[in-house]
Motif scaffolding. Structure first.
Motif, PDB file in Angstrom:
ATOM      1  N   ALA A  72       0.776  -1.139  -0.141  1.00 53.64           N
ATOM      2  CA  ALA A  72      -0.051   0.154  -0.103  1.00 53.64           C
ATOM      3  C   ALA A  72       0.964   1.229  -0.107  1.00 53.64           C
ATOM      4  O   ALA A  72       0.557   2.257  -0.779  1.00 53.64           O
ATOM      5  CB  ALA A  72      -0.942   0.123   1.321  1.00 53.64           C
ATOM      6  N   ASN A  73       1.883   1.421   0.724  1.00 55.01           N
ATOM      7  CA  ASN A  73       2.770   2.514   0.712  1.00 55.01           C
ATOM      8  C   ASN A  73       3.551   2.923  -0.572  1.00 55.01           C
ATOM      9  O   ASN A  73       4.066   3.731  -0.559  1.00 55.01           O
ATOM     10  CB  ASN A  73       3.788   2.126   1.953  1.00 55.01           C
ATOM     11  N   LEU A  74       3.391   1.772  -1.501  1.00 55.67           N
ATOM     12  CA  LEU A  74       4.016   1.987  -2.776  1.00 55.67           C
ATOM     13  C   LEU A  74       3.270   2.659  -3.609  1.00 55.67           C
ATOM     14  O   LEU A  74       3.699   2.743  -4.800  1.00 55.67           O
ATOM     15  CB  LEU A  74       4.888   0.784  -3.308  1.00 55.67           C
ATOM     16  N   GLY A  75       2.239   2.609  -3.353  1.00 59.23           N
ATOM     17  CA  GLY A  75       1.155   3.130  -4.273  1.00 59.23           C
ATOM     18  C   GLY A  75       0.962   2.035  -5.425  1.00 59.23           C
ATOM     19  O   GLY A  75       0.523   2.544  -6.683  1.00 59.23           O
ATOM     20  N   ILE A  76       0.731   1.001  -5.106  1.00 56.69           N
ATOM     21  CA  ILE A  76       0.607  -0.128  -6.056  1.00 56.69           C
ATOM     22  C   ILE A  76      -0.980  -0.813  -5.817  1.00 56.69           C
ATOM     23  O   ILE A  76      -1.154  -0.926  -4.753  1.00 56.69           O
ATOM     24  CB  ILE A  76       1.485  -1.531  -6.065  1.00 56.69           C
ATOM     25  N   GLU A  77      -1.294  -1.021  -6.771  1.00 56.44           N
ATOM     26  CA  GLU A  77      -2.998  -1.695  -6.855  1.00 56.44           C
ATOM     27  C   GLU A  77      -2.531  -3.198  -6.852  1.00 56.44           C
ATOM     28  O   GLU A  77      -2.080  -3.675  -7.758  1.00 56.44           O
ATOM     29  CB  GLU A  77      -3.687  -1.242  -8.387  1.00 56.44           C
ATOM     30  N   ALA A  78      -2.384  -3.626  -5.629  1.00 55.73           N
ATOM     31  CA  ALA A  78      -2.268  -5.061  -5.643  1.00 55.73           C
ATOM     32  C   ALA A  78      -3.269  -5.927  -5.664  1.00 55.73           C
ATOM     33  O   ALA A  78      -4.296  -5.849  -5.026  1.00 55.73           O
ATOM     34  CB  ALA A  78      -1.347  -5.195  -4.458  1.00 55.73           C
ATOM     35  N   TYR A  79      -3.281  -7.006  -6.393  1.00 53.72           N
ATOM     36  CA  TYR A  79      -4.266  -8.198  -6.421  1.00 53.72           C
ATOM     37  C   TYR A  79      -3.679  -9.394  -6.012  1.00 53.72           C
ATOM     38  O   TYR A  79      -2.846  -9.997  -6.725  1.00 53.72           O
ATOM     39  CB  TYR A  79      -4.855  -8.185  -7.862  1.00 53.72           C
ATOM     40  N   ILE A  80      -3.744  -9.864  -4.608  1.00 50.18           N
ATOM     41  CA  ILE A  80      -3.212 -11.100  -4.192  1.00 50.18           C
ATOM     42  C   ILE A  80      -4.160 -12.195  -4.209  1.00 50.18           C
ATOM     43  O   ILE A  80      -5.198 -12.197  -3.624  1.00 50.18           O
ATOM     44  CB  ILE A  80      -2.768 -10.780  -2.880  1.00 50.18           C
ATOM     45  N   ARG A  81      -3.666 -13.270  -4.659  1.00 47.17           N
ATOM     46  CA  ARG A  81      -4.580 -14.401  -4.543  1.00 47.17           C
ATOM     47  C   ARG A  81      -4.281 -15.292  -3.778  1.00 47.17           C
ATOM     48  O   ARG A  81      -3.522 -16.288  -3.776  1.00 47.17           O
ATOM     49  CB  ARG A  81      -4.502 -15.556  -5.892  1.00 47.17           C
ATOM     50  N   GLU A  82      -4.675 -14.970  -2.477  1.00 44.48           N
ATOM     51  CA  GLU A  82      -4.390 -15.495  -1.037  1.00 44.48           C
ATOM     52  C   GLU A  82      -4.613 -16.786  -0.976  1.00 44.48           C
ATOM     53  O   GLU A  82      -4.019 -17.416  -0.076  1.00 44.48           O
ATOM     54  CB  GLU A  82      -5.038 -14.703  -0.118  1.00 44.48           C
ATOM     55  N   SER A  83      -5.360 -17.463  -1.877  1.00 38.53           N
ATOM     56  CA  SER A  83      -5.977 -19.121  -1.376  1.00 38.53           C
ATOM     57  C   SER A  83      -4.769 -19.682  -1.936  1.00 38.53           C
ATOM     58  O   SER A  83      -4.536 -20.995  -1.452  1.00 38.53           O
ATOM     59  CB  SER A  83      -7.230 -19.271  -2.522  1.00 38.53           C
ATOM     60  N   PHE A  84      -3.800 -19.069  -2.491  1.00 41.47           N
ATOM     61  CA  PHE A  84      -2.419 -20.195  -3.139  1.00 41.47           C
ATOM     62  C   PHE A  84      -1.340 -19.567  -1.776  1.00 41.47           C
ATOM     63  O   PHE A  84      -0.837 -20.564  -1.249  1.00 41.47           O
ATOM     64  CB  PHE A  84      -2.114 -19.681  -4.235  1.00 41.47           C
ATOM     65  N   ASN A  85      -1.167 -18.145  -1.717  1.00 42.62           N
ATOM     66  CA  ASN A  85      -0.276 -17.886  -0.581  1.00 42.62           C
ATOM     67  C   ASN A  85       1.116 -18.597  -0.695  1.00 42.62           C
ATOM     68  O   ASN A  85       1.303 -19.113   0.261  1.00 42.62           O
ATOM     69  CB  ASN A  85      -0.826 -17.619   0.818  1.00 42.62           C
ATOM     70  N   LEU A  86       1.633 -18.753  -1.668  1.00 40.20           N
ATOM     71  CA  LEU A  86       2.874 -19.387  -1.823  1.00 40.20           C
ATOM     72  C   LEU A  86       3.950 -18.842  -1.167  1.00 40.20           C
ATOM     73  O   LEU A  86       4.122 -17.388  -0.985  1.00 40.20           O
ATOM     74  CB  LEU A  86       3.228 -19.538  -3.446  1.00 40.20           C
ATOM     75  N   ASN A  87       4.998 -19.693  -0.731  1.00 44.35           N
ATOM     76  CA  ASN A  87       6.333 -19.242  -0.036  1.00 44.35           C
ATOM     77  C   ASN A  87       7.009 -18.986  -1.062  1.00 44.35           C
ATOM     78  O   ASN A  87       7.370 -19.660  -2.092  1.00 44.35           O
ATOM     79  CB  ASN A  87       6.851 -20.413   1.131  1.00 44.35           C
ATOM     80  N   VAL A  88       8.002 -17.717  -0.903  1.00 42.54           N
ATOM     81  CA  VAL A  88       8.923 -17.377  -1.794  1.00 42.54           C
ATOM     82  C   VAL A  88      10.187 -18.218  -1.400  1.00 42.54           C
ATOM     83  O   VAL A  88      10.655 -18.048  -0.277  1.00 42.54           O
ATOM     84  CB  VAL A  88       9.232 -15.921  -1.849  1.00 42.54           C
ATOM     85  N   THR A  89      10.765 -18.976  -2.349  1.00 39.89           N
ATOM     86  CA  THR A  89      12.316 -19.612  -2.238  1.00 39.89           C
ATOM     87  C   THR A  89      12.933 -19.287  -3.226  1.00 39.89           C
ATOM     88  O   THR A  89      12.618 -18.870  -4.156  1.00 39.89           O
ATOM     89  CB  THR A  89      11.998 -21.148  -1.919  1.00 39.89           C
ATOM     90  N   ASP A  90      14.269 -19.515  -2.890  1.00 36.97           N
ATOM     91  CA  ASP A  90      15.359 -19.103  -4.066  1.00 36.97           C
ATOM     92  C   ASP A  90      15.064 -19.999  -5.243  1.00 36.97           C
ATOM     93  O   ASP A  90      15.614 -19.256  -6.211  1.00 36.97           O
ATOM     94  CB  ASP A  90      16.555 -19.350  -3.452  1.00 36.97           C
ATOM     95  N   SER A  91      14.368 -20.949  -5.201  1.00 36.23           N
ATOM     96  CA  SER A  91      14.195 -21.723  -6.526  1.00 36.23           C
ATOM     97  C   SER A  91      13.018 -21.378  -7.239  1.00 36.23           C
ATOM     98  O   SER A  91      12.347 -22.111  -8.124  1.00 36.23           O
ATOM     99  CB  SER A  91      14.175 -23.240  -6.208  1.00 36.23           C
TER     100      SER A  91
END
Length: 257
Positions: A172-191
């Motif tokens: 929100a602080n970046l002024g981005i219109e963010a659409y997050i598909r929370e049902s997935f909510n994947l973890n970010v890994t290096d791979s």
């Protein structure tokens, strides 16, 4: 005194890579230092620093000398560097202006360019963000706070920044219109890091660390730009349908062949 960030930005404008510029500026501040000292100051791996020292030396911006079997570096004369740069740019510009006007190649088909590292992708991303005039579409799980200053300038220009992601992050602080598909909510890994970007229907980037190495493609080919744009729009549309109809949307939208 001009702040370091402003100096780095202008070094980038005259052809320095970001890390090249940082290493070069550090040598101006502390001439006669070695790669390990620079790496410690900048917080980069020594391999990264030595790679950029090698690039700077090949470009003729710095030189090196040995002292007790340790290699130290210092910048060449700054006036000479930038005077030579000015002459080279003027000469190259004149040549290209004369010769490219003779080339009868259609400009309709734009080329594809390889991006061979994470830094290449980030640098290209920053570059095309500066060109945006209307809208930026992004699909990524990368940390976008690194580009906060770039997004701020876009918002000041009235450019819409639209993000789709499977990873819940507060932008929100970046002024981005963010659409997050929370049902997935994947973890970010290096791979699993990835990015897709489309700018004003004129340029696109696709990148990921496939098989452990970051690589990607940049192009102004309209077909690719449209594919990336529509892919992100469709993901947002599906997310809205899922929010409206629940998870059974995957059963509702089926294709019979």
């Amino acid at each position: 005194m001009v702040e370091n960030e402003k100096i780095l930005e202008n070094l980038e404008k005259v052809g320095f890579g970001r890390k090249e510029a940082e290493v070069f500026l550090e040598l101006i501040k502390n001439p006669g230092t070695n790669g390990s000292q620079i790496a410690k100051t900048l917080g980069y791996p020594r391999t990264t620093v030595y790679q950029n020292l090698d690039i700077l030396q090949k470009k003729g911006y710095i030189n090196s000398y040995l002292d007790k079997e340790i290699t130290f570096y210092k910048t060449m004369d700054l006036n000479e560097i930038f005077e030579n740069y000015k002459k080279n740019v003027e000469s190259a510009t004149k040549f290209l202006k004369d010769e490219l006007n003779k080339v009868g190649v259609s400009g309709k088909q734009k080329q594809f360019y390889n991006l061979n590292s994470f830094d290449d992708i980030k640098d290209r991303f920053k570059t095309i963000l500066k060109r945006a005039e209307k809208v930026v579409y992004i699909n990524t799980n990368l940390d976008l706070f690194e580009f906060e200053k770039d997004f701020k300038k876009l918002k000041e220009k009235g450019v819409r920044i639209i993000l789709f992601s499977f990873n819940k992050t507060d932008y929100a602080n970046l002024g981005i219109e963010a659409y997050i598909r929370e049902s997935f909510n994947l973890n970010v890994t290096d791979s699993e890091k990835r990015i897709m970007v489309a700018i004003d229907s004129t340029a696109a980037i696709i990148g990921s660390n496939y098989e452990g190495e970051f690589c990607g493609t940049y192009s102004e080919n309209k077909l690719l730009v449209n594919i990336v744009t529509e892919h992100i729009k469709n993901n947002i549309h599906l997310m809205k349908l899922e929010n409206q109809f629940g998870h059974n949307i995957n059963k509702i939208i089926t294709l019979d062949f």
